[in-house]
Design a protein around this motif. Structure first.
Motif, PDB file in Angstrom:
ATOM      1  N   LYS A   1     -15.778  19.502   1.668  1.00 59.82           N
ATOM      2  CA  LYS A   1     -17.024  19.515   2.402  1.00 59.82           C
ATOM      3  C   LYS A   1     -17.746  20.762   1.933  1.00 59.82           C
ATOM      4  N   HIS A   2     -18.958  20.589   1.514  1.00 58.65           N
ATOM      5  CA  HIS A   2     -19.730  21.701   0.987  1.00 58.65           C
ATOM      6  C   HIS A   2     -18.912  22.482  -0.041  1.00 58.65           C
ATOM      7  N   GLY A   3     -18.153  21.753  -0.827  1.00 57.33           N
ATOM      8  CA  GLY A   3     -17.407  22.399  -1.898  1.00 57.33           C
ATOM      9  C   GLY A   3     -16.158  23.113  -1.436  1.00 57.33           C
ATOM     10  N   LYS A   4     -15.822  23.016  -0.178  1.00 58.47           N
ATOM     11  CA  LYS A   4     -14.618  23.695   0.291  1.00 58.47           C
ATOM     12  C   LYS A   4     -13.485  22.707   0.454  1.00 58.47           C
ATOM     13  N   GLN A   5     -12.261  23.145   0.237  1.00 58.61           N
ATOM     14  CA  GLN A   5     -11.118  22.307   0.551  1.00 58.61           C
ATOM     15  C   GLN A   5     -10.842  22.425   2.034  1.00 58.61           C
ATOM     16  N   TYR A   6     -10.350  21.369   2.586  1.00 58.63           N
ATOM     17  CA  TYR A   6     -10.160  21.380   4.027  1.00 58.63           C
ATOM     18  C   TYR A   6      -8.990  22.229   4.499  1.00 58.63           C
ATOM     19  N   SER A   7      -7.853  22.061   3.922  1.00 57.05           N
ATOM     20  CA  SER A   7      -6.706  22.786   4.444  1.00 57.05           C
ATOM     21  C   SER A   7      -5.898  23.347   3.301  1.00 57.05           C
ATOM     22  N   THR A   8      -4.854  23.997   3.668  1.00 62.99           N
ATOM     23  CA  THR A   8      -4.011  24.575   2.645  1.00 62.99           C
ATOM     24  C   THR A   8      -3.244  23.491   1.926  1.00 62.99           C
ATOM     25  N   THR A   9      -2.908  23.760   0.691  1.00 61.85           N
ATOM     26  CA  THR A   9      -2.180  22.754  -0.069  1.00 61.85           C
ATOM     27  C   THR A   9      -0.722  22.719   0.361  1.00 61.85           C
ATOM     28  N   THR A  10      -0.170  21.563   0.222  1.00 56.35           N
ATOM     29  CA  THR A  10       1.211  21.359   0.633  1.00 56.35           C
ATOM     30  C   THR A  10       1.914  20.589  -0.462  1.00 56.35           C
ATOM     31  N   PRO A  11       3.036  21.036  -0.900  1.00 56.86           N
ATOM     32  CA  PRO A  11       3.748  20.221  -1.875  1.00 56.86           C
ATOM     33  C   PRO A  11       4.311  19.003  -1.188  1.00 56.86           C
ATOM     34  N   GLY A  12       4.576  17.967  -1.918  1.00 56.48           N
ATOM     35  CA  GLY A  12       5.253  16.905  -1.205  1.00 56.48           C
ATOM     36  C   GLY A  12       5.040  15.500  -1.684  1.00 56.48           C
ATOM     37  N   SER A  13       4.741  15.282  -2.941  1.00 61.23           N
ATOM     38  CA  SER A  13       4.677  13.891  -3.352  1.00 61.23           C
ATOM     39  C   SER A  13       6.073  13.308  -3.390  1.00 61.23           C
ATOM     40  N   PRO A  14       6.258  12.171  -2.770  1.00 63.87           N
ATOM     41  CA  PRO A  14       7.558  11.532  -2.888  1.00 63.87           C
ATOM     42  C   PRO A  14       7.737  10.901  -4.266  1.00 63.87           C
ATOM     43  N   SER A  15       6.683  10.927  -5.019  1.00 65.32           N
ATOM     44  CA  SER A  15       6.744  10.209  -6.286  1.00 65.32           C
ATOM     45  C   SER A  15       6.634  11.168  -7.454  1.00 65.32           C
ATOM     46  N   LYS A  16       7.312  10.810  -8.546  1.00 61.71           N
ATOM     47  CA  LYS A  16       7.155  11.611  -9.751  1.00 61.71           C
ATOM     48  C   LYS A  16       5.817  11.247 -10.369  1.00 61.71           C
TER      49      LYS A  16
ATOM     50  N   VAL B   1       0.859  -1.183   0.000  1.00 64.68           N
ATOM     51  CA  VAL B   1       0.000   0.000   0.000  1.00 64.68           C
ATOM     52  C   VAL B   1       0.896   1.233   0.000  1.00 64.68           C
ATOM     53  N   VAL B   2       0.673   2.117  -0.942  1.00 68.51           N
ATOM     54  CA  VAL B   2       1.487   3.341  -0.986  1.00 68.51           C
ATOM     55  C   VAL B   2       0.589   4.556  -0.894  1.00 68.51           C
ATOM     56  N   ASP B   3       1.168   5.612  -0.406  1.00 67.63           N
ATOM     57  CA  ASP B   3       0.415   6.868  -0.292  1.00 67.63           C
ATOM     58  C   ASP B   3       1.384   8.023  -0.445  1.00 67.63           C
ATOM     59  N   ILE B   4       0.878   9.124  -0.973  1.00 68.50           N
ATOM     60  CA  ILE B   4       1.709  10.317  -1.083  1.00 68.50           C
ATOM     61  C   ILE B   4       1.790  11.037   0.258  1.00 68.50           C
ATOM     62  N   ASN B   5       1.022  10.598   1.207  1.00 69.84           N
ATOM     63  CA  ASN B   5       1.063  11.196   2.536  1.00 69.84           C
ATOM     64  C   ASN B   5       1.910  10.317   3.448  1.00 69.84           C
ATOM     65  N   SER B   6       3.100  10.794   3.720  1.00 69.38           N
ATOM     66  CA  SER B   6       4.039   9.961   4.472  1.00 69.38           C
ATOM     67  C   SER B   6       3.596   9.749   5.913  1.00 69.38           C
ATOM     68  N   GLU B   7       2.866  10.710   6.469  1.00 66.69           N
ATOM     69  CA  GLU B   7       2.388  10.542   7.853  1.00 66.69           C
ATOM     70  C   GLU B   7       1.448   9.348   7.960  1.00 66.69           C
ATOM     71  N   ARG B   8       0.594   9.238   6.965  1.00 71.62           N
ATOM     72  CA  ARG B   8      -0.351   8.114   6.984  1.00 71.62           C
ATOM     73  C   ARG B   8       0.386   6.783   6.889  1.00 71.62           C
ATOM     74  N   ILE B   9       1.378   6.735   6.011  1.00 74.37           N
ATOM     75  CA  ILE B   9       2.134   5.489   5.851  1.00 74.37           C
ATOM     76  C   ILE B   9       2.895   5.174   7.133  1.00 74.37           C
ATOM     77  N   LYS B  10       3.446   6.216   7.737  1.00 71.78           N
ATOM     78  CA  LYS B  10       4.160   6.015   9.001  1.00 71.78           C
ATOM     79  C   LYS B  10       3.225   5.379  10.034  1.00 71.78           C
ATOM     80  N   ALA B  11       2.030   5.885  10.075  1.00 74.21           N
ATOM     81  CA  ALA B  11       1.070   5.345  11.041  1.00 74.21           C
ATOM     82  C   ALA B  11       0.701   3.895  10.699  1.00 74.21           C
ATOM     83  N   TRP B  12       0.523   3.612   9.424  1.00 74.92           N
ATOM     84  CA  TRP B  12       0.202   2.225   9.037  1.00 74.92           C
ATOM     85  C   TRP B  12       1.340   1.276   9.413  1.00 74.92           C
TER      86      TRP B  12
END
Ligand code: NAI
Ligand code: UGA
Length: 734
Positions: free
Chosen positions: A634-649, A73-84
């Motif tokens: 949610k209701h058409g809004k993005q939750y948080s600010t965008t963050t660069p950071g895909s470990p993958s091309k 299982v891979v994810d661009i969110n390293s925090e999630r992978i760390k938790a898994w």
């Protein structure tokens, strides 16, 4: 292109030629169960899953646990992978830890579990075949088959804003696969997407593929529900596989069916046209939500007439044409998908100039909004049309019980409404973290400074209720209920929400309880139903049962045994790939009259290593909180600010890959929320309503939004109980 030469010895169906008739066998007469066609297929040895959220994580864990396939299982969110990769998983799902620890670590002696005496039993090991990684590119290269489980939120900007699905994550994933893959792959669209998305994915893949690399794209929507994900994945009602009507498409479908048939009976694996498959997912969610809006609409009539909605839904649900599921009236449906997917259908309908159709489906969302406002008004009306300065305790903030997910939770609307009325609102939820509650209330338009003057998040139900004028039940957590636990089953109302999925891990009959005994308003409604699988109809017993997977080669068995504390009658067997003889009574699928597949039609599999018993059930209650995934809207809004950071091309040209961080990553004091979800070893105590009564102001109101309370018992303690779908006994101000 996938060919018979790629078949793995001992792990495949017997290859044979594909001809026109086998194609029509799968697609010619609509949906078919697998095995009906006699086609070659490639056996899948390695799966990569893009996205480690609610779908990707549990799906991969169960697939690995139930098979010999290597799943990464891979994810661009390293925090999630760390938790898994830790002892504390990023999402809360009952039973998930057991499966992850076994498949990921290959042992039952995970550090978090060392206290469990059973972990020291000999022989409790297996070869790990579940991996979590941020190395997206390598995982893509290694895979035979790729699950795409990325998020598909409602579009927040541009054309279709607030209604259409945002396919940016799907497209990025497809481009990355094409960019990286050097060999043929099967791409499996598991994310919920608009009809014809597979076609777009195919176009993107073929336009960007390396020379000679071929991709087959399948639609395979996921139907799990949060809170029951593990049992839904272990024993799904059906698996839908949509493929192209080409020999290659059918081969690919067979390969995927071969994965599932290692633990799911083949008659539940259905193949169909890819667009039908995509639309089926949206349609299923729309139909489920439609039932809830229908019963909620009826609850308004009940309240006005003196009929009781539980009794009405029970009566209607007994009609086999209607069925008992998703008929529990409540404060309105929440969750990340119902509204999103209905909006998706609305948008599709409008794009097709089917405006009446769009209006019809939009009505379901309108009714849902109405229900939330109606419940708010009823509460205000009962409390003498004035909440100013009064304390209102809100018990439950998650969108349903057994999850920490708060997306689109009706509690958000009600708390916001109470705060607007200048009530003092005290919230308690056993699994939702404070930061997440603030985040939701802000997303709903609240000003944090202002909110904090009116709203308090409490550590216990007693704290929330102390000094309160009214208590509002917003989530049906068992700990809030005062119903007799034996009679109350899972404490669902007699409308039997989610009836009868027996947890294969715990042996607990979860949901589908027809047995709540209601004594309200002088009426004795005896809605006694099955309490164990013994009492369930045989087909349901089979469907809901504990799983036994046969290993045809070694005879080794995965046996999901019940906890020693459970009644053995609650455990029965659900066989894995079924290989019946046509000469015996098992030749037909129970209750359907449809023939079972012959042995030769069913793929057989070698399990190269023993598959072990999972853990005992002591650890199924897990305290965690769900980090919101990137890109959720949610209701058409993005939750948080965008963050660069895909470990993958993601493409050959350098690009910044945007994703949204979990709000709780930024807001929790004790580090990212992704590290906070470990096994819970203590049982949650039920609230003592007598104790609550002592601390409340008079008159004491209880507003039961989930029908989990025995009103008579509370009334004996001096409470005034008002419940969804029952006439008000006390309101004089409506
Ligand atoms: N949550 C649920 O209960 C269900 C959700 N679905 C559908 O499944 C899909 C996924 O839903 P969830 O798992 O809830 O979403 P989620 O938002 O929890 O997880 C999606 C994950 O995909 C990751 N991701 C995004 N782009 C990626 C990429 N290019 N490579 C690798 N990882 C990437 C994100 O970082 C995130 O962790 C959605 O389409 C949803 O509608 C379907 C059935 C049930
Ligand atoms: O596509 C998805 O995401 C998933 O959406 C739902 O699953 P989920 O939202 O996790 O949970 P449900 O149990 O369906 O509940 C949704 C909402 O409806 C409410 N509900 C449910 C059932 C009911 O009878 N009454 C009712 O008000 C729940 O409280 C909750 O707020 C579907 O049930 C899944 O099949 C689907 O895969």
């Amino acid at each position: 292109m996938i060919s018979a030469e790629n078949l793995v010895p001992g792990n495949e169906c017997a290859p044979s030629s594909i001809n026109e008739s086998s194609v029509s066998q799968i697609h010619g007469e609509g949906a078919k169960t697998v095995g009906a066609a006699d086609t070659a297929h490639k056996a899948v040895r390695k799966i990569t899953c893009l996205g480690s959220g609610f779908v990707g994580g549990p799906t991969s864990a169960v697939t690995a646990f139930m098979s010999n396939i290597d799943v990464t299982v891979v994810d661009i969110n390293s925090e999630r992978i760390k938790a898994w990769n830790s002892d504390r998983l990023p999402i809360y799902e009952p039973g998930l830890h057991e499966i992850v620890y076994a498949a990921r670590d290959g042992t039952y002696t995970n550090s978090a579990l060392k206290r469990n005496e059973l972990s020291n039993l000999p022989g409790r090991t297996r070869k790990p075949n579940l991996h979590f990684s941020t190395n997206v590119d390598k995982a893509i290269q290694d895979a035979d088959l790729i699950f795409v489980c990325v998020n598909t939120p409602t579009k927040a900007n541009g054309v279709g804003k607030g209604a259409a699905a945002d396919l940016a994550f799907v497209e990025a994933a497809a481009r990355n696969i094409a960019h990286v893959a050097t060999e043929d792959k099967i791409i499996v669209e598991k994310s919920t997407v608009p009809c014809r998305t597979a076609h777009s994915i195919r176009e993107i893949l073929s336009a960007n593929a390396k020379p000679g690399v071929h991709f087959d794209v399948l639609s395979n929507p996921e139907f799990l529900a949060e809170g029951t994900a593990v049992q839904d994945l272990l024993s799904p009602d059906r698996v839908i596989i949509g493929s192209e009507m080409t020999p290659e498409g059918i081969q690919a479908a067979r390969s995927l069916a071969g994965v599932y048939s290692q633990w799911i009976p083949t008659e539940r694996i259905i193949t169909m046209n890819v667009w039908s498959s995509e639309l089926s997912k949206l349609a299923a969610n729309a139909l489920l939500a439609q039932r809830i809006s229908s019963i909620n609409a009826l609850s308004a009539i009940c309240e006005a007439t003196g009929a009781e909605v539980d009794e009405v839904s029970h009566a209607c649900g007994l009609d086999s044409r209607i069925g008992p599921h998703m008929l529990a009236a409540g404060p309105g449906f929440g969750g990340s998908c119902f509204q999103k997917d209905i909006f998706n259908i609305v948008y599709l309908s409008e794009s097709l100039h089917l405006y009446e159709v769009a209006d019809y489906w939009r009505g379901i969302i309108n009714m849902n909004e109405y229900q939330k406002q109606r419940f708010t008004k009823r509460i205000i009306s009962c409390m003498f049309n004035n909440l100013t300065g009064k304390k209102v305790a809100v018990l439950g903030f998650a969108f349903k019980k057994n999850t920490s997910d708060t997306r689109e939770s009706p509690a958000i609307t009600l708390v916001s409404n109470f705060a607007a009325e200048r009530a003092q609102v005290a919230i308690y939820d056993p699994k939702v973290k404070e930061a997440q509650i603030w985040q939701e209330l802000q997303e709903a338009g609240g000003n944090l400074l202002q909110l904090k003057k009116n709203v308090l998040v409490c550590k216990s139900g007693y704290d929330a209720c102390r000094g309160a004028d009214g208590v509002v039940i917003m989530t049906g957590w068992d700990e809030f209920s005062n119903k007799d636990p034996i009679n109350a089953g899972n404490l669902a109302p007699p409308s039997m929400t989610s009836i009868g999925r027996l947890s294969p891990i715990t042996g607990v009959l979860q949901g589908r309880a027809m047995n709540a005994s209601v004594d309200n308003c002088g009426l004795q409604a005896k809605a006694q139903g099955p309490k164990t699988t013994k009492d369930l109809p045989s087909v349901q017993k089979k469907r809901d049962a504990t799983l036994v997977i046969r290993n045809p080669t070694t005879g080794e068995v995965v046996n999901f045994k019940k906890s020693s504390t459970r009644d053995s009658s609650m455990v029965s067997e659900l066989e894995g790939p079924q290989i019946p003889s046509h000469n015996d009574e098992n030749a037909f699928i129970e209750g359907t009259g449809r023939p079972r597949l012959r042995a030769s039609e069913v793929p057989t599999y070698n399990h190269p290593r023993p598959i072990m018993e999972p853990f005992p059930s002591a650890l199924t209650e897990i305290d965690n909180n769900l980090p919101r995934s990137p890109g959720r809207t949610k209701h058409g809004k993005q939750y948080s600010t965008t963050t660069p950071g895909s470990p993958s091309k993601l493409s050959s040209s350098p690009r910044r890959y945007s994703f949204h961080t979990f709000p709780s990553d930024k807001t929790t004091k004790d580090g990212p929320s992704t590290s906070n979800f470990g096994p819970e070893e203590t049982k949650t105590e039920r609230l003592d309503w007598a104790r609550i009564a002592k601390g409340m102001r008079k008159p004491m109101w209880v507003f039961d939004g989930r029908n989990i309370l025995d009103a008579a018992k509370l009334e004996a303690l001096g409470f005034r109980v008002e419940a969804i779908g029952r006439a008000s006994k006390y309101s004089g101000f409506g």
